[in-house]
Write an enzyme that holds these catalytic residues in place. Structure first.
Site, PDB file in Angstrom:
ATOM      1  N   ASP A  65       0.806  -1.220   0.000  1.00 46.42           N
ATOM      2  CA  ASP A  65       0.000   0.000   0.000  1.00 46.42           C
ATOM      3  C   ASP A  65       0.840   1.272   0.000  1.00 46.42           C
ATOM      4  O   ASP A  65       0.297   2.380  -0.049  1.00 46.42           O
ATOM      5  CB  ASP A  65      -0.993   0.006   1.171  1.00 46.42           C
ATOM      6  CG  ASP A  65      -0.325  -0.115   2.527  1.00 46.42           C
ATOM      7  OD1 ASP A  65       0.757  -0.723   2.615  1.00 46.42           O
ATOM      8  OD2 ASP A  65      -0.902   0.375   3.518  1.00 46.42           O
ATOM      9  N   HIS A  66       2.164   1.119   0.017  1.00 43.14           N
ATOM     10  CA  HIS A  66       3.046   2.282  -0.014  1.00 43.14           C
ATOM     11  C   HIS A  66       3.959   2.313  -1.241  1.00 43.14           C
ATOM     12  O   HIS A  66       4.662   3.306  -1.443  1.00 43.14           O
ATOM     13  CB  HIS A  66       3.901   2.326   1.259  1.00 43.14           C
ATOM     14  CG  HIS A  66       3.100   2.559   2.496  1.00 43.14           C
ATOM     15  ND1 HIS A  66       2.982   3.794   3.102  1.00 43.14           N
ATOM     16  CD2 HIS A  66       2.337   1.713   3.230  1.00 43.14           C
ATOM     17  CE1 HIS A  66       2.192   3.695   4.157  1.00 43.14           C
ATOM     18  NE2 HIS A  66       1.787   2.438   4.262  1.00 43.14           N
ATOM     19  N   HIS A 139       7.923  -0.704  13.249  1.00 45.35           N
ATOM     20  CA  HIS A 139       6.901  -1.390  12.461  1.00 45.35           C
ATOM     21  C   HIS A 139       7.313  -2.851  12.282  1.00 45.35           C
ATOM     22  O   HIS A 139       8.325  -3.290  12.807  1.00 45.35           O
ATOM     23  CB  HIS A 139       6.718  -0.681  11.119  1.00 45.35           C
ATOM     24  CG  HIS A 139       5.479  -1.082  10.376  1.00 45.35           C
ATOM     25  ND1 HIS A 139       4.263  -1.237  10.997  1.00 45.35           N
ATOM     26  CD2 HIS A 139       5.256  -1.367   9.059  1.00 45.35           C
ATOM     27  CE1 HIS A 139       3.348  -1.584  10.108  1.00 45.35           C
ATOM     28  NE2 HIS A 139       3.942  -1.683   8.919  1.00 45.35           N
TER      29      HIS A 139
END
Length: 302
Positions: A65-66, A139
């Protein structure tokens, strides 16, 4: 000054009326894009700032998604007529990721310059007057927060220069920081420049738990754009488990770091009404805004 446009505010996957989290920064005819998930080309086109002037793309990390929107964007930039090198910046592993994704976007009319920033310490690079700093964050894989800073030159003291009989011809070079020698005289910038002045600082942080290092890293930013994956406090355990933040944690980070303004972004797909939680968050950090797609602002020197 810096123009800032929050292209999308979604996390995990794009949904109707919400594109994936991405940021566009413009200054002096140049642009930086931060993150490029699938569909990023669409809000880029809607923003109408163009594609050709994108000089660098920064990646926080390599979840789809990045970064999955990169091949299509590279082709669109190519079709815009760009021939100058394009810089890609991200944590370690960038070359492997780019090599894989560009299999479907070969024969670009420009070169890709890759810069891998460290994932164990603060990194730093510069681009056309802009200072780009990175901080490894917490993360599930290597991930960076970014600080994008436009320095401000020190004020030139014309009266002092005149008192020292410095020809006007040399003033610009002195203001740019050069030490000059003419005749039997050596003139340094410190002799005619005032104190350091605060520039413009924008910080972008997604996909992480809050940390003490982040507080220092984002300190005194003019704008902090920070993930708020979950709005409800009862989702904090989920945020801890999945290495994300709640709205209140982002607001506390902004408060402790003395940010001037906070934009929340990177919402969970299940969070359909982030604005409904804003008043609670503002009890922690008053100048908080629930980011929305294509939200933009011009930041000027204070």
């Amino acid at each position: 000054m810096l123009d800032v446009c929050l292209l999308g505010t979604g996390g995990m996957l794009p949904i109707p009326r919400r594109w994936l989290s991405s940021l566009l920064i413009r200054w002096n005819g140049k642009m930086i894009l931060v993150d490029c998930g699938e569909g990023t080309q669409i809000p880029l086109r809607m923003a109408a700032w163009g594609f050709k002037a994108i000089d660098a793309i920064l990646f926080t990390h390599y979840h789809a998604d990045h970064i999955a929107g990169l091949p299509g964007l590279l082709l669109t930039v190519a079709n815009s007529g760009r021939s100058e090198n394009l810089t890609l910046i991200g944590p370690p592993g960038l070359k492997k990721i780019v090599d894989g994704l560009t299999v479907i976007s070969p024969l670009l009319p420009y070169e890709l310059k890759l810069i891998e920033l460290p994932d164990a310490e603060v990194g730093e690079t510069s681009l056309h007057q802009i200072l780009i700093k990175s901080l490894p964050v917490d993360h599930s894989l290597a991930c960076l927060a970014y600080s994008i800073e436009l320095p401000r030159s020190r004020k030139f003291n014309a009266a002092r220069a005149e008192a020292l009989n410095i020809p006007v011809y040399y003033w610009k070079s002195l203001q740019q920081g050069f030490t000059l020698t003419y005749g039997n005289h050596t003139i340094s910038p410190e002799m005619v420049l005032g104190d350091l002045r605060k520039g413009i600082k924008v910080c972008y942080c997604t996909d992480t738990r809050p940390t003490e290092d982040l507080v220092t890293f984002i300190s005194n930013s003019d704008l902090l754009i920070c993930e708020g994956m979950y709005a409800k406090e009862e989702d904090r355990e989920k945020a801890i488990q999945k290495k994300h933040m709640t709205f209140s944690e982002a607001a506390l980070l902004a408060r402790e770091g003395h940010a001037a303004e906070l934009w929340l972004t990177h919402y969970s797909p299940s969070l359909t009404d982030p604005e409904n939680y804003i008043e609670t968050v503002r009890t922690i950090f008053r100048n908080t805004i629930t980011g929305r797609d294509l939200q933009h602002k011009t930041l000027k020197y204070r």
